[in-house]
Enzyme design. Structure first.
Site, mmCIF file in Angstrom:
data_model
loop_
_atom_site.group_PDB
_atom_site.id
_atom_site.type_symbol
_atom_site.label_atom_id
_atom_site.label_comp_id
_atom_site.label_asym_id
_atom_site.label_seq_id
_atom_site.Cartn_x
_atom_site.Cartn_y
_atom_site.Cartn_z
ATOM 1 N N PRO A 95 -12.962 53.716 51.911
ATOM 2 C CG PRO A 95 -11.520 53.883 53.717
ATOM 3 C CD PRO A 95 -12.589 53.017 53.149
ATOM 4 N N PRO A 96 -10.814 55.286 49.419
ATOM 5 C CG PRO A 96 -10.457 57.362 48.437
ATOM 6 C CD PRO A 96 -10.752 56.718 49.757
ATOM 7 N N GLY A 97 -9.011 53.093 47.262
ATOM 8 C CA GLY A 97 -7.909 52.149 47.217
ATOM 9 C C GLY A 97 -8.108 50.878 48.004
ATOM 10 N N GLY A 153 -10.192 48.413 47.247
ATOM 11 C CA GLY A 153 -10.485 47.271 46.388
ATOM 12 C C GLY A 153 -11.925 47.131 45.967
ATOM 13 C CG HIS A 160 10.315 70.342 65.249
ATOM 14 N ND1 HIS A 160 9.511 71.396 65.611
ATOM 15 C CD2 HIS A 160 9.468 69.412 64.713
ATOM 16 C CE1 HIS A 160 8.254 71.132 65.306
ATOM 17 N NE2 HIS A 160 8.205 69.925 64.751
ATOM 18 C CD GLU A 161 11.009 66.125 62.730
ATOM 19 O OE1 GLU A 161 10.330 65.177 63.165
ATOM 20 O OE2 GLU A 161 10.510 67.088 62.112
ATOM 21 C CG HIS A 219 7.644 65.608 66.880
ATOM 22 N ND1 HIS A 219 6.476 66.066 67.446
ATOM 23 C CD2 HIS A 219 7.940 66.494 65.879
ATOM 24 C CE1 HIS A 219 6.078 67.161 66.826
ATOM 25 N NE2 HIS A 219 6.957 67.446 65.874
#
Length: 688
Positions: free
Chosen positions: A241-243, A245, A461-462, A465
């Site tokens: 993945p990007p990042g 290293g 809503h939160e 979750h």
């Protein structure tokens, strides 16, 4: 590596070809034009007199030679006469004088325009003056000008163009011209310096460093491996993945190897002219072979190494010729033994199979996201130059940053240091890291203010979750919940895993679907309506449910069969000639199973929240009052979650309750006392 001395890969010698004078053709053309004009208009060097003054000098026998050419005449005076008088605006006569006060004299040569009939008076004067040298000429200067424009100018332009073409050809063949960059490689050569990057600067990734260390050891002592008939890989492909290293690892190889290291980006090979990229590849490998043993690093190789003839409309001629040249240089008829190619990409799925085969890129090294131990080491590397307070726990930071790459962690440390400096502090506190982590993961706070009704709906809503993740064992633990608008969301529930996981069971996925749909379920229970705020939740839940059916075989009706479609093909148009491997009836069953899984998850979410109505109301009211709740505060409100005590992560120490960081170092002791008192009495987080 910014301080490293760089050389252009195409330069194998410091000697430059002698530069030729580039101005003499221009000087030649300018001189030629001046001579032509001088010959066409000789009157430019003559005194211009009027006809009356000319007649007075003619009748006074002061003219020695006279050449008449149509309506003009040129000649010479016997004695230079005085310049004729001029008149000012008042009609007064003005005689031109020199600096000495004497009347100004004219030159010996003169030019005059003749009116009609002037030739007769000139002939009469010539009969009376036998010493007058008079002659008539029929030459027309405009004829010479016309011939020069028709023939002279094109010939001069052809000569100039030919000389420019010859000089450009010599520059391309010998190097040093402005067009030589088209065929020469733009790779940079890195030389050893005091500030070079080594493997000690790369935290974690021990397995990757071991593979690359073998490459470095071979370049330093090849006889150690060749003694038993071993051959070093010709190419190493770093994918991940990007990042994570990959480029940093390549720079570390350059610092460890002690051999010439050439770095180039894959997009630098591609130009508008077909064949330029292949020429640059040849030049790059030729230079590397001259300085062998050497390493060539190609960053973002997917820009040039994509599959040939893939997608709609065929291939790209320049890219394919460049790729063919790379294939030939790496493992062609004449192999390169002591030049190793290291490449990096985050899209290995689009690379050409001929590039990935053994003999070219023999080793494929996956540079994944760091583990808990790797994140600890990365934090230590990036905080070496950051003054940290005693309350900073790098183990806890590593535990709550699961999924972040090395680039993300570096950005997090930088954001925390910037926030501490913005608040005029001399050290970075744990509160600064928490602020930076919220900004990186959830986005920066928005300035807009929610209305009371929208704020309340967002809180419910939160809270939905939060409760689902709090009481379901297959879900991930809640770290923080907020109704402060951040990024593109009106509110967010920060859910992070308590440990590094690479696999999930069907039960875990079903619990995660319940968490995603719990926000919508809370709105349904309280308001009996749904809002547009659940758009992202539904999108993520639908994608997960579809992958459960088509990729992972988690449907009793469809069984252990893969129904992956070609929608994820990276090349546009390839799916046009690919047939679907299942029928329309199977597609209908897939849609029905996806809908069934989502409906079951929604029903479970509604049932769970109906059982936890009091906790739902409690968290909602606290969110409306504080706008942000941490895991410790949620535990004080509704009790311990199924994931264990708040703040306990695998490998992390006991967390330090968050408090506002002091403004200066002198307030540290006083702040520690007030911190302990506030935690014992209220159990709340003053930061929230």
């Amino acid at each position: 590596m910014e301080d490293n001395q760089r050389e252009t890969a195409g330069k194998s010698s410091d000697k430059q070809p002698p530069r030729r004078n580039q101005f003499w053709p221009i000087l030649l053309v300018t001189l030629l034009g001046f001579l032509v004009l001088r010959s066409l208009w000789p009157a430019m060097s003559y005194e211009d007199v009027d006809y009356g003054f000319f007649l007075r000098q003619l009748e006074g026998q002061n003219i020695q030679t006279l050449e008449v050419n149509g309506a003009t005449a040129i000649g010479t005076f016997k004695v230079p006469p005085e310049k004729p008088a001029e008149y000012n605006a008042e009609g007064e006569r003005i005689v031109p004088k020199e600096d000495s006060g004497e009347p100004a004299k004219m030159g010996r040569k003169f030019f005059v325009q003749l009116p009609e009939g002037a030739n007769d008076r000139i002939d009469l004067a010539a009969e009376e003056q036998p010493n007058l040298n008079l002659r008539y000429s029929n030459a027309n200067p405009m004829q010479y000008l016309t011939l020069f424009l028709l023939f002279g100018v094109p010939i001069i332009l052809l000569i100039v163009v030919w000389m420019m073409f010859r000089r450009t050809r010599d520059q391309i063949m010998g190097g040093g011209g402005f067009l030589s960059s088209f065929s020469r490689s733009t790779a940079k050569r890195y030389e050893p310096s005091d500030k070079q990057t080594t493997f000690a600067d790369v935290a974690g990734l021990e397995g990757v460093k071991a593979d690359l260390q073998e490459i470095v050891d071979f370049l330093k002592a090849p006889e150690k491996f060749q003694r038993l008939g071993g051959r070093i890989p010709k190419g190493v492909l770093l994918n991940g993945p990007p990042g994570t290293g990959k480029t940093l690892l390549a720079r570390a190889v350059a610092g460890e190897a002690g051999v010439p290291f050439y770095s180039v980006n894959g997009s630098e090979f591609i130009q508008m002219f077909v064949g330029v990229g292949a020429s640059r590849v040849r030049d790059l490998f030729q230079t590397a072979k001259e300085h062998a043993p050497a390493i060539i690093f190609v960053d973002e190789i997917d820009a040039v190494g994509r599959q040939r003839g893939a997608g709609l409309g065929g291939g790209h001629d320049e890219r394919e010729q460049t790729l063919n040249q790379i294939l030939s240089e790496m493992d062609g008829f004449s192999g390169v033994e002591s030049v190793i190619v290291v490449a990096a990409t985050n899209r290995p799925d689009v690379l050409d199979p001929a590039l990935l085969r053994p003999g070219r890129f023999d080793r494929h090294v996956t540079v994944g996201r760091p583990t808990f131990k790797g994140r600890q080491e990365i934090f230590k590397v990036h905080t070496r130059d950051v003054p940290l307070d005693n309350d900073v726990d790098l183990n806890r930071l590593a535990a709550v940053t699961i999924g972040l790459t090395g680039a993300d962690i570096r950005n997090l440390v930088n954001e925390s240091a910037l926030w501490a400096a913005r608040n005029n502090r001399t050290r970075v506190f744990m509160a600064d890291f928490d602020y930076a982590r919220d900004k990186v993961l959830m986005g920066a706070k928005r300035e807009e203010v929610l209305g009371q009704d929208e704020k309340k709906k967002t809180a419910y809503h939160e809270a939905g979750h939060t409760l689902a993740a709090w009481f379901l064992s297959g879900a991930q633990r809640v770290h923080k919940v907020t109704i402060i608008p951040r990024g593109r969301s009106l509110g967010s529930t920060q859910i992070i895993p308590s440990e590094d996981r690479v696999s999930s069971s069907e039960k875990d996925l079903q619990d995660q679907l319940v968490v995603l749909l719990a926000g919508r379920a809370a709105e349904t229970i309280i308001y009996d309506v749904t809002t547009v705020g659940a758009e992202n939740d539904l999108e993520r839940a639908t994608g997960m449910a579809r992958r459960m059916i088509t990729h992972w075989g988690m449907s009793p009706k469809l069984g252990p069969v893969s129904y992956k479609t070609s929608e994820e093909d990276p090349f546009l148009g390839r799916e046009m000639h690919q047939t679907r491997q299942f029928s329309e009836h199977t597609q209908e069953l897939i849609d029905n199973e996806v809908a069934r899984i989502l409906h079951e998850a929604s029903d479970r979410a509604i049932e769970l929240l109906r059982e936890k109505t009091s906790q739902l109301e409690l968290i909602t009211q606290e969110l409306l009052e504080r706008e942000e709740l941490s895991e410790v505060e949620i535990e004080s409100l509704i009790g311990q979650s199924v994931h264990g005590p708040a703040g306990h992560f695998e490998g992390a120490k006991e967390p330090v309750p968050l408090v506002p960081a002091p403004a200066d170092d002198e307030a540290v002791a006083e702040q520690a006392v007030s911190e302990e008192a506030s935690v014992e009495t209220s159990g709340e987080n003053p930061v929230a």
